[in-house]
Design a protein around this motif. Structure first.
Motif, PDB file in Angstrom:
ATOM      1  N   CYS A 142       1.056  -0.741   0.240  1.00 18.52           N
ATOM      2  CA  CYS A 142       0.076  -0.192  -0.375  1.00 18.52           C
ATOM      3  C   CYS A 142       0.579   1.094  -0.395  1.00 18.52           C
ATOM      4  CB  CYS A 142      -1.457   0.114   0.873  1.00 18.52           C
ATOM      5  SG  CYS A 142      -1.688   1.675   1.258  1.00 18.52           S
ATOM      6  N   LEU A 143       0.349   2.245  -0.902  1.00 22.34           N
ATOM      7  CA  LEU A 143       1.292   3.369  -0.920  1.00 22.34           C
ATOM      8  C   LEU A 143       0.521   4.617  -0.720  1.00 22.34           C
ATOM      9  CD1 LEU A 143       3.019   2.967  -4.602  1.00 22.34           C
ATOM     10  CD2 LEU A 143       3.548   2.286  -1.810  1.00 22.34           C
ATOM     11  N   VAL A 144       0.742   5.987   0.135  1.00 23.37           N
ATOM     12  CA  VAL A 144      -0.018   6.594   0.814  1.00 23.37           C
ATOM     13  C   VAL A 144       0.721   7.755   0.946  1.00 23.37           C
ATOM     14  CG1 VAL A 144      -1.682   5.268   2.172  1.00 23.37           C
ATOM     15  CG2 VAL A 144       0.661   6.083   3.356  1.00 23.37           C
ATOM     16  N   ALA A 145      -0.127   8.902   0.910  1.00 20.77           N
ATOM     17  CA  ALA A 145       0.836  10.170   1.476  1.00 20.77           C
ATOM     18  C   ALA A 145       1.290  11.081   0.211  1.00 20.77           C
ATOM     19  CB  ALA A 145       1.217  10.006   2.421  1.00 20.77           C
ATOM     20  N   LEU A 146       1.538  11.140  -0.857  1.00 24.20           N
ATOM     21  CA  LEU A 146       2.119  10.876  -2.187  1.00 24.20           C
ATOM     22  C   LEU A 146       1.315  12.145  -2.678  1.00 24.20           C
ATOM     23  CD1 LEU A 146       5.077  11.316  -3.798  1.00 24.20           C
ATOM     24  CD2 LEU A 146       3.795  10.142  -5.443  1.00 24.20           C
ATOM     25  N   VAL A 147       2.481  13.774  -2.501  1.00 24.44           N
ATOM     26  CA  VAL A 147       1.746  15.037  -3.650  1.00 24.44           C
ATOM     27  C   VAL A 147       2.796  15.008  -4.086  1.00 24.44           C
ATOM     28  CG1 VAL A 147       0.975  16.827  -3.258  1.00 24.44           C
ATOM     29  CG2 VAL A 147       1.319  15.666  -0.961  1.00 24.44           C
ATOM     30  N   VAL A 148       2.379  14.669  -6.045  1.00 26.70           N
ATOM     31  CA  VAL A 148       3.296  15.141  -7.092  1.00 26.70           C
ATOM     32  C   VAL A 148       2.929  16.923  -7.284  1.00 26.70           C
ATOM     33  CG1 VAL A 148       3.299  14.321  -8.966  1.00 26.70           C
ATOM     34  CG2 VAL A 148       3.149  12.528  -7.612  1.00 26.70           C
ATOM     35  N   GLU A 149       3.646  17.174  -7.285  1.00 27.56           N
ATOM     36  CA  GLU A 149       3.400  18.476  -8.207  1.00 27.56           C
ATOM     37  C   GLU A 149       3.709  18.866  -9.206  1.00 27.56           C
ATOM     38  OE1 GLU A 149       4.702  23.465  -7.607  1.00 27.56           O
ATOM     39  OE2 GLU A 149       7.282  21.896  -7.415  1.00 27.56           O
ATOM     40  N   GLY A 150       4.721  17.571 -10.591  1.00 27.14           N
ATOM     41  CA  GLY A 150       4.706  18.004 -11.455  1.00 27.14           C
ATOM     42  C   GLY A 150       6.449  16.817 -12.265  1.00 27.14           C
ATOM     43  N   ILE A 151       6.825  17.315 -12.834  1.00 27.78           N
ATOM     44  CA  ILE A 151       7.369  17.185 -13.840  1.00 27.78           C
ATOM     45  C   ILE A 151       8.523  18.239 -14.398  1.00 27.78           C
ATOM     46  CG2 ILE A 151       8.939  15.434 -15.322  1.00 27.78           C
ATOM     47  CD1 ILE A 151       6.972  12.920 -15.281  1.00 27.78           C
ATOM     48  N   GLU A 152       9.525  18.339 -14.218  1.00 29.23           N
ATOM     49  CA  GLU A 152      10.553  19.392 -14.221  1.00 29.23           C
ATOM     50  C   GLU A 152      11.780  18.763 -15.415  1.00 29.23           C
ATOM     51  OE1 GLU A 152      13.108  23.123 -12.919  1.00 29.23           O
ATOM     52  OE2 GLU A 152      12.901  20.823 -11.356  1.00 29.23           O
ATOM     53  N   ILE A 153      11.466  19.774 -16.270  1.00 29.26           N
ATOM     54  CA  ILE A 153      12.950  19.608 -17.157  1.00 29.26           C
ATOM     55  C   ILE A 153      13.570  21.246 -17.364  1.00 29.26           C
ATOM     56  CG2 ILE A 153      13.214  18.681 -19.616  1.00 29.26           C
ATOM     57  CD1 ILE A 153       9.446  18.549 -18.968  1.00 29.26           C
ATOM     58  N   ARG A 154      14.867  20.457 -17.104  1.00 27.39           N
ATOM     59  CA  ARG A 154      15.716  21.955 -17.090  1.00 27.39           C
ATOM     60  C   ARG A 154      17.352  21.163 -17.646  1.00 27.39           C
ATOM     61  NH1 ARG A 154      15.689  20.219 -10.880  1.00 27.39           N
ATOM     62  NH2 ARG A 154      17.584  19.813 -11.164  1.00 27.39           N
ATOM     63  N   PRO A 155      18.575  22.426 -17.949  1.00 31.07           N
ATOM     64  CA  PRO A 155      19.460  21.933 -17.901  1.00 31.07           C
ATOM     65  C   PRO A 155      20.057  21.582 -17.802  1.00 31.07           C
ATOM     66  CG  PRO A 155      19.037  24.395 -18.960  1.00 31.07           C
ATOM     67  CD  PRO A 155      17.807  23.360 -18.290  1.00 31.07           C
ATOM     68  N   LYS A 156      20.656  19.828 -17.802  1.00 29.72           N
ATOM     69  CA  LYS A 156      21.366  19.323 -16.629  1.00 29.72           C
ATOM     70  C   LYS A 156      22.716  19.990 -16.621  1.00 29.72           C
ATOM     71  CE  LYS A 156      22.576  15.529 -14.398  1.00 29.72           C
ATOM     72  NZ  LYS A 156      22.670  13.732 -15.670  1.00 29.72           N
ATOM     73  N   ASP A 157      22.875  20.194 -14.990  1.00 25.99           N
ATOM     74  CA  ASP A 157      23.955  21.059 -15.052  1.00 25.99           C
ATOM     75  C   ASP A 157      24.439  22.154 -15.784  1.00 25.99           C
ATOM     76  OD1 ASP A 157      24.632  18.904 -12.167  1.00 25.99           O
ATOM     77  OD2 ASP A 157      25.310  17.419 -14.090  1.00 25.99           O
ATOM     78  N   GLY A 158      23.594  22.779 -15.473  1.00 23.94           N
ATOM     79  CA  GLY A 158      23.970  23.785 -16.284  1.00 23.94           C
ATOM     80  C   GLY A 158      24.556  23.878 -18.433  1.00 23.94           C
ATOM     81  N   LYS A 159      24.507  23.093 -18.571  1.00 17.78           N
ATOM     82  CA  LYS A 159      24.527  22.726 -19.780  1.00 17.78           C
ATOM     83  C   LYS A 159      24.182  23.003 -20.671  1.00 17.78           C
ATOM     84  CE  LYS A 159      27.879  19.288 -17.987  1.00 17.78           C
ATOM     85  NZ  LYS A 159      28.514  17.915 -17.911  1.00 17.78           N
TER      86      LYS A 159
END
Length: 301
Positions: free
Chosen positions: A284-301
């Protein structure tokens, strides 16, 4: 000629160049370089702060996404770094990487389609898909003050979980190594995610995507022995402990776990797929809150 005439013991004096010429040269550098060069002289400051320079650091398609006003493009640039813009009916967040001006996107949990037991519950043209083993009663939509979105998805109770997202590469910056991250948190510690492995991945649809196992809970099994027939003891990770198989705390207070990375190319037009798949689905899984998925440059590259 002017530079040669102004050459001194320490080399040429570029401040004698026309301001427009300086601005053109600076526009081929980076935002941090432009800020540093502005301290060279008053003419450098004027050139480095000009709209001609900062227009080169903004994405070419920024205007349709940004309605806010600013006194200069430099001010607008840093406002987009510090204060993301909600687009797509508030279901997507757009901002810029402070160091290179590359696009950063967050797909919200509200921009999703939900299915259960092979029966379509809700579907639309959405980017993030959360699948679970029954109807909408297993998820609730709540407002959280520290979320950039109006609503987040809170898991009530499921026995297995799958999260998928897609984004067109045209919405991202070209020639950029990107990484995708699930952004989430827990409402309480006893949530069933301790040592629960999830398979994650990110990459272009139609191509083989590398998968790996991660854990969404920042806990690990204790190495101490507590005897036969005793449940295992889980202890929290220290702030500097753990590799990329465990989530890290963000500056905004949420947690994130890297799903994978991919490279965008010039003129590339394809769908990027991201996934978080429950590897076992037996607890059983409970209490997870999902805001979303972020896509951003890897380590400023």
């Amino acid at each position: 000629m002017a530079v040669a005439e102004a050459k001194g013991r320490d080399g040429p004096d570029f401040s004698v160049l026309p301001e427009g010429c300086i601005a053109t040269v600076v526009s081929f550098t980076s935002p941090p370089d432009a800020c540093r060069l502005a301290s060279v002289s008053s003419i450098f400051k004027s050139a480095c702060d000009s709209d001609a320079v900062w227009a080169s650091f903004l994405p070419p398609d920024w205007r349709p996404m940004v309605s806010r006003s600013a006194s200069s493009l430099k001010e607008l640039y840093f406002s987009l770094c510090d204060d993301p813009v909600l687009v797509g009916d508030g279901k997507m967040s757009f901002s810029l990487d402070r160091h290179n001006g590359k696009k950063c996107i967050i797909l919200s949990a509200r921009a999703l389609s939900i299915t259960g037991n092979d029966r379509l519950i809700m579907r639309s043209e959405r980017a993030l898909s959360i699948t679970r083993d029954d109807t909408q009663s297993y998820w609730s939509w709540n407002h959280m003050p520290n979320s950039r979105f109006r609503e987040v998805a809170e898991l009530i109770k499921v026995s297995w979980l799958e999260i998928r997202g897609t984004i067109s590469s045209r919405m991202l910056s070209p020639r950029t190594l990107y990484a995708a991250y699930l952004v989430f948190k827990f409402t309480h510690k006893r949530n069933g995610f301790q040592m629960r492995a999830f398979e994650v991945g990110a990459g272009f649809a139609g191509y083989e995507v590398g998968k790996r196992s991660v854990y969404l809970s920042r806990t690990k099994r204790s190495s101490l022995w507590y005897g036969i027939n005793r449940p295992p003891v889980y202890i929290p990770l220290e702030s500097d402990e753990g590799d990329d198989s465990y989530p890290k705390e963000r500056r905004d207070g949420w947690l994130e776990i890297e799903l994978g990375e991919f490279l965008t190319e010039d003129g590339q037009d394809g769908e990027v797929e991201m996934s978080v798949v429950d590897a076992k689905g037996n607890r059983c899984l409970v209490a997870l809150v999902v805001e979303g998925i972020e896509i951003r440059p890897k380590d400023g590259k």
